[in-house]
Every structure is written in C-alpha cells, then in structure tokens.
Write a protein that holds these residues in place. Structure first.
Motif, short mmCIF file in Angstrom:
data_model
loop_
_atom_site.label_atom_id
_atom_site.label_comp_id
_atom_site.label_asym_id
_atom_site.label_seq_id
_atom_site.Cartn_x
_atom_site.Cartn_y
_atom_site.Cartn_z
N VAL A 60 -5.02 -14.86 0.04
CA VAL A 60 -4.79 -15.22 -1.14
C VAL A 60 -3.57 -15.99 -0.58
N ILE A 61 -2.49 -15.35 -0.30
CA ILE A 61 -0.83 -15.86 -0.23
C ILE A 61 -0.91 -16.98 1.24
N ASP A 62 -1.40 -16.79 2.47
CA ASP A 62 -1.32 -17.50 3.48
C ASP A 62 -3.00 -17.79 4.30
N PRO A 63 -3.65 -18.17 4.30
CA PRO A 63 -4.88 -18.36 4.84
C PRO A 63 -4.66 -18.92 5.78
N ASP A 64 -4.27 -18.89 6.12
CA ASP A 64 -4.62 -19.96 7.74
C ASP A 64 -3.67 -18.42 8.88
N GLU A 65 -2.64 -17.52 7.39
CA GLU A 65 -2.23 -16.04 8.35
C GLU A 65 -3.15 -15.51 8.45
N TYR A 66 -4.00 -15.57 7.47
CA TYR A 66 -5.05 -14.61 7.39
C TYR A 66 -5.96 -15.03 9.15
N GLN A 67 -6.31 -15.88 8.69
CA GLN A 67 -7.46 -15.86 9.92
C GLN A 67 -6.61 -16.07 11.60
N ARG A 68 -5.19 -15.91 11.08
CA ARG A 68 -4.56 -15.80 12.87
C ARG A 68 -4.95 -14.20 12.77
N LEU A 69 -4.52 -12.93 11.90
CA LEU A 69 -4.52 -12.03 11.99
C LEU A 69 -6.45 -11.74 11.77
N GLN A 70 -6.68 -12.12 11.54
CA GLN A 70 -8.41 -11.86 11.64
C GLN A 70 -8.88 -12.02 13.21
N LYS A 71 -8.20 -13.41 14.26
CA LYS A 71 -8.46 -13.51 14.73
C LYS A 71 -7.97 -11.97 15.95
N LEU A 72 -6.13 -12.33 15.65
CA LEU A 72 -6.27 -10.79 16.74
C LEU A 72 -6.79 -9.44 16.48
N GLU A 73 -7.22 -9.11 15.16
CA GLU A 73 -8.08 -7.86 15.30
C GLU A 73 -8.75 -7.85 16.05
N GLY A 74 -10.21 -8.83 15.60
CA GLY A 74 -11.43 -9.39 16.98
C GLY A 74 -10.95 -8.84 18.21
N GLU A 75 -9.20 -9.76 18.49
CA GLU A 75 -9.27 -9.91 20.43
C GLU A 75 -8.77 -8.09 20.79
N THR A 76 -7.95 -7.24 19.75
CA THR A 76 -7.34 -6.43 20.03
C THR A 76 -8.25 -5.40 20.12
N ALA A 77 -9.77 -6.12 19.36
CA ALA A 77 -11.09 -4.93 19.65
C ALA A 77 -11.64 -4.94 21.04
N ARG A 78 -11.37 -6.15 21.23
CA ARG A 78 -12.12 -6.33 22.56
C ARG A 78 -11.15 -6.21 23.37
N PHE A 79 -10.08 -6.30 23.70
CA PHE A 79 -9.23 -5.54 24.92
C PHE A 79 -9.04 -4.47 24.95
N LYS A 80 -9.92 -3.15 23.20
CA LYS A 80 -10.01 -1.59 23.23
C LYS A 80 -10.98 -1.27 24.68
N GLU A 81 -11.83 -2.44 23.93
CA GLU A 81 -13.05 -2.03 24.71
C GLU A 81 -13.21 -2.57 26.08
N LEU A 82 -12.68 -3.56 26.21
CA LEU A 82 -12.39 -3.74 27.75
C LEU A 82 -11.55 -2.72 29.25
N ALA A 83 -10.88 -2.19 28.69
CA ALA A 83 -9.95 -0.98 28.96
C ALA A 83 -10.25 -0.22 28.90
N GLY A 84 -11.27 0.40 27.89
CA GLY A 84 -12.72 1.60 28.73
C GLY A 84 -13.26 1.42 29.25
N GLN A 85 -13.43 0.33 29.52
CA GLN A 85 -14.49 0.49 30.79
C GLN A 85 -14.18 0.18 32.49
N ARG A 86 -12.76 0.65 32.32
CA ARG A 86 -11.67 0.63 34.11
C ARG A 86 -11.32 0.73 33.62
N PRO A 87 -10.74 2.06 34.50
CA PRO A 87 -9.49 2.78 34.45
C PRO A 87 -8.03 1.98 34.42
#
Length: 149
Positions: A60-87
């Motif tokens: 509501v405050i800043d739709p562009d910032e919300y989209q950035r946050l959504q992207k960051l959360e998705g990419e963070t989840a991807r990072f965690k997944e990839l980090a768990g695949q190899r030591p």
C-alpha cells in the motif's frame, strides 16, 4: 525511503527477532509441558501473521518496494535451497562485513548481501539487487570484504 516505509521495516525486523526467539524457546520446552508448547506455538503463529500483515502494508505504501521485497524473498529461498545442495566452506554476509563484494575475472565486482564459497571453490551469492547467482571458481578472482569494528 519514506519514513513510513522505514518504520514498517523496523517493525518487521523486531517481529522477525521475536519470532526467532520464540522458535528457540519452543525448542527448549520439555515435551511434557503441553500447555507451554501450545502457548508458544500460538505466539509463533501470531508473529507470522504480524509479519504477513506488515509486508502487505508495504504494498500500500510503495508498490515498487513491495515487488522488490517479493523478489528478494523468492531469491533468498532459492539461495537457501542451492546452499543446501552442496557443502559450503565459507560464508560472508553484509551483516558481518561493511563490504561484501565478489571480484570477477572479467573485472566486474558484484556487491553481495551474502557470498558463500563452496567446497569446490565455486561461489553462490545473493546480490544487493536481490538476485541469487552462481559462479564457477574460474570466474571469480576474489572477495572484497572488510570486517566491522
């Protein structure tokens, strides 16, 4: 960043810390204390609801910032997944260091929120731009970091 948006992020930060604390508390409660376990689980659920509401208020405050946050959360989840695949053998975070940047063989430098070196010397990074990226060992010449005082 607007003062209103900054205040929401501060609240998110505090609620996230409270959530982590309650998860740690839950792990220490003896299994026979069912009421205490249920109460703590309820508090965790309430904190997760608060986080969702706070994040939605960003839309509501800043739709562009919300989209950035959504992207960051998705990419963070991807990072965690990839980090768990190899030591991983080393992890550097912007929280630990004033500077966290990967130097590439082509002369570019990638500013990172997190840079992790795998055991095979390849790299997995989460950039300041909110992108999860992988680099071979040959593509990276080093890491520029500066420990916080």
């Amino acid at each position: 960043m607007s003062a209103r948006l900054h205040a929401v992020y501060q609240k998110i930060h505090l609620v996230e810390h409270d959530l982590e604390l309650h998860k740690q508390i839950l792990a220490t409660i003896p299994s026979g204390k069912r009421d205490e376990i249920e109460q703590t689980i309820g508090k965790i659920a309430d904190l997760k609801r608060q986080l969702t509401e706070l994040k939605e208020s960003i839309a509501v405050i800043d739709p562009d910032e919300y989209q950035r946050l959504q992207k960051l959360e998705g990419e963070t989840a991807r990072f965690k997944e990839l980090a768990g695949q190899r030591p991983l053998k080393e992890v550097y975070t912007l929280d630990q260091y004033r500077v966290c940047a990967l130097r590439l063989a082509d002369g570019m430098e990638i500013d990172c929120l997190v840079a992790a070196r795998r055991e095979d010397d390849s790299w997995l990074v989460l950039t300041l731009a909110g992108e999860c990226r992988e680099f071979t060992a040959a593509a990276v010449t080093g890491l520029r970091s500066q420990a916080k005082a």
